[in-house]
Design an enzyme around this catalytic site. Structure first.
Site, PDB file in Angstrom:
ATOM      1  N   ASP A   1     -74.544  -5.217   2.407  1.00 56.47           N
ATOM      2  CA  ASP A   1     -74.820  -6.443   3.132  1.00 56.47           C
ATOM      3  C   ASP A   1     -76.353  -6.547   3.221  1.00 56.47           C
ATOM      4  O   ASP A   1     -77.040  -5.529   3.082  1.00 56.47           O
ATOM      5  CB  ASP A   1     -74.166  -6.285   4.520  1.00 56.47           C
ATOM      6  CG  ASP A   1     -74.687  -7.257   5.541  1.00 56.47           C
ATOM      7  OD1 ASP A   1     -74.762  -8.451   5.228  1.00 56.47           O
ATOM      8  OD2 ASP A   1     -75.012  -6.808   6.666  1.00 56.47           O
TER       9      ASP A   1
ATOM     10  N   ASP B   1     -78.776  -8.901   5.599  1.00 56.85           N
ATOM     11  CA  ASP B   1     -79.441  -8.961   6.897  1.00 56.85           C
ATOM     12  C   ASP B   1     -78.854  -7.897   7.837  1.00 56.85           C
ATOM     13  O   ASP B   1     -77.642  -7.813   8.011  1.00 56.85           O
ATOM     14  CB  ASP B   1     -79.307 -10.363   7.522  1.00 56.85           C
ATOM     15  CG  ASP B   1     -80.409 -10.622   8.530  1.00 56.85           C
ATOM     16  OD1 ASP B   1     -81.548 -10.816   8.102  1.00 56.85           O
ATOM     17  OD2 ASP B   1     -80.118 -10.585   9.743  1.00 56.85           O
TER      18      ASP B   1
END
Ligand code: PLP
Ligand code: CA
Length: 304
Positions: free
Chosen positions: A27, A29
């Site tokens: 992922d 952020d």
């Protein structure tokens, strides 16, 4: 039994996990960066994995930029060996869904940033042009006759008119209702938050009485996009690393991947433990297999 998962790992345990896996899904952020600032050590980790011949891909629900922009962003933040083919964003996957899965004929009405529209246009999907008429209202505006899908994503220029038009298009049962992602909100610095695509989708779900099909995490579709581009991909060989239990850990569980929570983002280990100890078995899909403080904890594993 009943208490599987949430294992905080370090040193030698991280090393053996990294040896056992050959495909890493990160992922962005909260794992790789916070907004415009790289997480300390993340670029070194990514380079080291790539140098070891591991496959590394990035799965982000941020739909506001096309993939080229991500390549630039990675470079700018010190990730100098990340290529377009490694980036799977909810905007890119939405374009693939419209083009290859539903093979949409007609136009798409987009609630979202310009970056989302650019990604769709790049895939050859026509989007309704928004006229810049300050006097337009839902009472007097023209509706396009051939809208076959409404796609909702993060939109920092959302207007009541856009919501109203989208609601009108969704009256047609043949018009698809898609959402890039369903994220509720995102952290900003100074205690502020950004309402996410999920908050806009919720508004349209109420107005239309319909449920959107979600493209991004936690939906399996993003993993199908990755599988279609990396042949022979085996879920058992994958590790999904994320910072949000309800999005990233659920995504990993939905796709049959081992999951790792990193504590540099939204979710806390206590929340993971609560889900683990919960009597509601559906909550167990939100429990990470492994927990680390930061992906920088991988670094010692690359030393001789
Ligand atoms: N969507 C928007 C608009 C965002 O600003 C963010 C995070 O900053 C995200 C989605 C979540 O991105 P990721 O899936 O990389 O955590
Ligand atoms: Ca995240």
């Amino acid at each position: 039994f009943g208490f599987k998962g949430c294992q905080k790992i370090r040193g030698p345990q991280i090393r053996s996990l990294l040896e056992a896996k050959d495909f890493f899904l990160f992922d962005c952020d909260g794992v790789i960066w916070h907004g415009e600032k790289a997480i300390t050590g993340a670029a070194k980790v990514v380079s080291a994995l790539i140098r070891q011949g591991k496959n590394v891909v990035f799965v982000t629900n941020n739909c506001t930029r096309p993939r080229e922009n991500y390549v630039h962003k990675f470079y700018r933040l010190g990730f100098t060996d990340v290529m377009l083919e490694q980036i799977f964003s909810s905007s890119y996957c939405s374009a693939l869904y419209l083009r290859d899965v539903v093979k949409v004929r007609g136009q798409v009405f987009v609630i979202g940033c310009d970056g989302l529209r650019r990604e769709l246009l790049e895939a050859g999907i026509p989007c309704v042009e928004e006229a810049d008429d300050p006097d337009a209202t839902i009472y007097n505006c023209a509706l396009a006759p051939d809208v076959k899908a409404v796609l909702v994503g993060h939109d920092d220029k959302l207007t009541f008119l856009k919501l109203a038009k989208a609601s009108c298009y969704l009256r047609d049962p043949d018009c698809l209702f898609l959402a890039t992602d369903n994220d509720p909100w995102h952290p900003l610095s100074g205690g502020r938050i950004l309402p996410g695509s999920g908050s806009l989708t919720a508004a349209l779900e109420v107005a239309s009485g319909r449920k959107a099909t979600v493209i991004g995490k936690p939906s399996r579709f993003m993993f199908e996009c990755i599988s279609s581009q990396f042949t022979g991909l085996d879920p058992a060989q994958c590790l999904m690393v994320g910072d949000r239990l309800e999005v990233d850990m659920l995504f990993g569980s939905n796709c049959g991947l081992d999951t790792m929570l990193t504590l540099t983002g939204v979710s806390q280990i206590e929340e993971a433990q609560e889900y683990r100890n919960s009597d509601l078995t559906t909550n167990h899909s939100l429990v990470p297999d492994y927990v680390v403080d930061t992906i920088a904890d991988f670094l010692p594993a690359f030393e001789e």
